[in-house]
Design a protein around this motif. Sequence first.
Motif, PDB file in Angstrom:
ATOM      1  N   MET A  25       7.981  36.497  -3.848  1.00  0.00           N
ATOM      2  CA  MET A  25       7.736  37.930  -3.990  1.00  0.00           C
ATOM      3  C   MET A  25       8.042  38.397  -5.409  1.00  0.00           C
ATOM      4  N   PRO A  26       7.263  39.353  -5.922  1.00  0.00           N
ATOM      5  CA  PRO A  26       7.684  40.046  -7.143  1.00  0.00           C
ATOM      6  C   PRO A  26       9.052  40.688  -6.906  1.00  0.00           C
ATOM      7  N   ARG A  27       9.880  40.716  -7.927  1.00  0.00           N
ATOM      8  CA  ARG A  27      11.250  41.224  -7.759  1.00  0.00           C
ATOM      9  C   ARG A  27      11.285  42.669  -7.272  1.00  0.00           C
ATOM     10  N   THR A  28      10.372  43.496  -7.767  1.00  0.00           N
ATOM     11  CA  THR A  28      10.363  44.894  -7.328  1.00  0.00           C
ATOM     12  C   THR A  28      10.068  44.980  -5.839  1.00  0.00           C
ATOM     13  N   MET A  29       9.082  44.251  -5.380  1.00  0.00           N
ATOM     14  CA  MET A  29       8.742  44.234  -3.951  1.00  0.00           C
ATOM     15  C   MET A  29       9.946  43.808  -3.127  1.00  0.00           C
ATOM     16  N   LEU A  30      10.619  42.756  -3.561  1.00  0.00           N
ATOM     17  CA  LEU A  30      11.768  42.244  -2.816  1.00  0.00           C
ATOM     18  C   LEU A  30      12.897  43.266  -2.777  1.00  0.00           C
ATOM     19  N   ARG A  31      13.163  43.899  -3.902  1.00  0.00           N
ATOM     20  CA  ARG A  31      14.253  44.887  -3.941  1.00  0.00           C
ATOM     21  C   ARG A  31      13.990  46.059  -3.001  1.00  0.00           C
ATOM     22  N   TYR A  32      12.748  46.510  -2.959  1.00  0.00           N
ATOM     23  CA  TYR A  32      12.409  47.576  -2.013  1.00  0.00           C
ATOM     24  C   TYR A  32      12.574  47.104  -0.570  1.00  0.00           C
ATOM     25  N   ALA A  33      12.141  45.892  -0.278  1.00  0.00           N
ATOM     26  CA  ALA A  33      12.159  45.378   1.091  1.00  0.00           C
ATOM     27  C   ALA A  33      13.570  45.213   1.628  1.00  0.00           C
ATOM     28  N   ILE A  34      14.520  44.849   0.775  1.00  0.00           N
ATOM     29  CA  ILE A  34      15.871  44.525   1.239  1.00  0.00           C
ATOM     30  C   ILE A  34      16.842  45.694   1.072  1.00  0.00           C
ATOM     31  N   GLU A  35      16.317  46.849   0.750  1.00  0.00           N
ATOM     32  CA  GLU A  35      17.170  47.988   0.388  1.00  0.00           C
ATOM     33  C   GLU A  35      18.241  48.296   1.419  1.00  0.00           C
ATOM     34  N   HIS A  36      17.924  48.148   2.715  1.00  0.00           N
ATOM     35  CA  HIS A  36      18.866  48.526   3.767  1.00  0.00           C
ATOM     36  C   HIS A  36      19.577  47.332   4.387  1.00  0.00           C
ATOM     37  N   LEU A  37      19.460  46.177   3.778  1.00  0.00           N
ATOM     38  CA  LEU A  37      20.192  45.015   4.271  1.00  0.00           C
ATOM     39  C   LEU A  37      21.619  45.031   3.741  1.00  0.00           C
ATOM     40  N   SER A  38      22.452  44.175   4.313  1.00  0.00           N
ATOM     41  CA  SER A  38      23.840  44.090   3.870  1.00  0.00           C
ATOM     42  C   SER A  38      23.911  43.490   2.469  1.00  0.00           C
ATOM     43  N   PRO A  39      24.993  43.729   1.748  1.00  0.00           N
ATOM     44  CA  PRO A  39      25.145  43.124   0.420  1.00  0.00           C
ATOM     45  C   PRO A  39      25.002  41.600   0.449  1.00  0.00           C
ATOM     46  N   GLU A  40      25.516  40.979   1.502  1.00  0.00           N
ATOM     47  CA  GLU A  40      25.422  39.526   1.609  1.00  0.00           C
ATOM     48  C   GLU A  40      23.977  39.080   1.777  1.00  0.00           C
ATOM     49  N   GLN A  41      23.239  39.793   2.594  1.00  0.00           N
ATOM     50  CA  GLN A  41      21.819  39.454   2.797  1.00  0.00           C
ATOM     51  C   GLN A  41      21.026  39.685   1.510  1.00  0.00           C
ATOM     52  N   LYS A  42      21.302  40.784   0.838  1.00  0.00           N
ATOM     53  CA  LYS A  42      20.610  41.056  -0.418  1.00  0.00           C
ATOM     54  C   LYS A  42      20.837  39.930  -1.419  1.00  0.00           C
ATOM     55  N   GLN A  43      22.083  39.495  -1.534  1.00  0.00           N
ATOM     56  CA  GLN A  43      22.405  38.425  -2.469  1.00  0.00           C
ATOM     57  C   GLN A  43      21.674  37.140  -2.104  1.00  0.00           C
ATOM     58  N   ARG A  44      21.591  36.874  -0.821  1.00  0.00           N
ATOM     59  CA  ARG A  44      20.915  35.660  -0.361  1.00  0.00           C
ATOM     60  C   ARG A  44      19.444  35.674  -0.737  1.00  0.00           C
ATOM     61  N   TYR A  45      18.784  36.816  -0.502  1.00  0.00           N
ATOM     62  CA  TYR A  45      17.342  36.860  -0.739  1.00  0.00           C
ATOM     63  C   TYR A  45      17.003  36.989  -2.220  1.00  0.00           C
ATOM     64  N   MET A  46      17.875  37.561  -2.995  1.00  0.00           N
ATOM     65  CA  MET A  46      17.607  37.680  -4.425  1.00  0.00           C
ATOM     66  C   MET A  46      17.910  36.380  -5.164  1.00  0.00           C
ATOM     67  N   LYS A  47      18.658  35.487  -4.556  1.00  0.00           N
ATOM     68  CA  LYS A  47      19.136  34.304  -5.254  1.00  0.00           C
ATOM     69  C   LYS A  47      18.081  33.285  -5.662  1.00  0.00           C
ATOM     70  N   PRO A  48      17.082  32.939  -4.806  1.00  0.00           N
ATOM     71  CA  PRO A  48      16.187  31.829  -5.154  1.00  0.00           C
ATOM     72  C   PRO A  48      15.544  31.918  -6.530  1.00  0.00           C
ATOM     73  N   LYS A  49      14.897  33.064  -6.838  1.00  0.00           N
ATOM     74  CA  LYS A  49      14.257  33.214  -8.141  1.00  0.00           C
ATOM     75  C   LYS A  49      15.269  33.397  -9.257  1.00  0.00           C
ATOM     76  N   GLU A  50      16.320  34.154  -8.960  1.00  0.00           N
ATOM     77  CA  GLU A  50      17.314  34.442  -9.978  1.00  0.00           C
ATOM     78  C   GLU A  50      17.951  33.134 -10.466  1.00  0.00           C
ATOM     79  N   SER A  51      18.238  32.201  -9.527  1.00  0.00           N
ATOM     80  CA  SER A  51      18.915  30.978  -9.892  1.00  0.00           C
ATOM     81  C   SER A  51      18.020  30.029 -10.647  1.00  0.00           C
ATOM     82  N   ALA A  52      16.688  30.270 -10.542  1.00  0.00           N
ATOM     83  CA  ALA A  52      15.736  29.391 -11.225  1.00  0.00           C
ATOM     84  C   ALA A  52      15.577  29.766 -12.684  1.00  0.00           C
ATOM     85  N   LYS A  53      16.119  30.919 -13.073  1.00  0.00           N
ATOM     86  CA  LYS A  53      15.940  31.378 -14.457  1.00  0.00           C
ATOM     87  C   LYS A  53      16.847  30.612 -15.415  1.00  0.00           C
TER      88      LYS A  53
END
Length: 240
Positions: free
Chosen positions: A212-240
Amino acid sequence: MKHSDVQSDLRKNANPEKAAFYPRFFKSGPGEYGYGDKFIGVTVPLTRKTIKPYHRLPLDEVLKLLHSEWHEERLAALLILVWQYAHGDDNERQAVYDTYLANTKYINNWDLVDSSAHRIVGPHLNDRPDRMKVLTRLAKSSSLWERRIAILSTLHYIQNGRADEALEIIDMLLHDSHDLIHKATGWMLREIGKRVDREILLDYLNRHAGEMPRTMLRYAIEHLSPEQKQRYMKPKESAK
């Protein structure tokens, strides 16, 4: 009752400070998505108040408003169309729907789409067998605004507990190049999680978060828990 009456009443509520601010807010500068748009400086609440006496404005007069170079006049036209669709008979609703899709080039900013697509296109296609054919055509359009109409129309189904239409359009737009589509698809995913089933959202994220584009992902996970947000944001972020 004429479109010029609406124009006159809108100008009574014009605010020069808003007129100066809106071009920046709606990105109407050179090279931006709203390039060339012009603003009177009327807020949305005042636009809604202004159109109340004009809900029954004849369709040909509404169309003149929709063809205006002024943003608030186009918004006024669309808000009138939304009212006429909600309160019309079958023939009137068909006329509003046909007018809407025949004039998408004038529905040319995100607020214009977002105030109307799920209230006209979404409900009109609700029980039609060609529902996905129409939405797919819009989603494949070269027009940014038609693509946004496609995904925003599915909000009607999400609000009624259905996710399938939205998910199909989201799949089509997953790799769209424009940030306004990333925001819209992420928003619809978030709404699916809130209004339909959180598990549908999580399943989609489990399958697609990494692409997913990062903006799309951030909108999609807005109401998830901090732990869930970190999990879903991690794959692309860690590849940088």
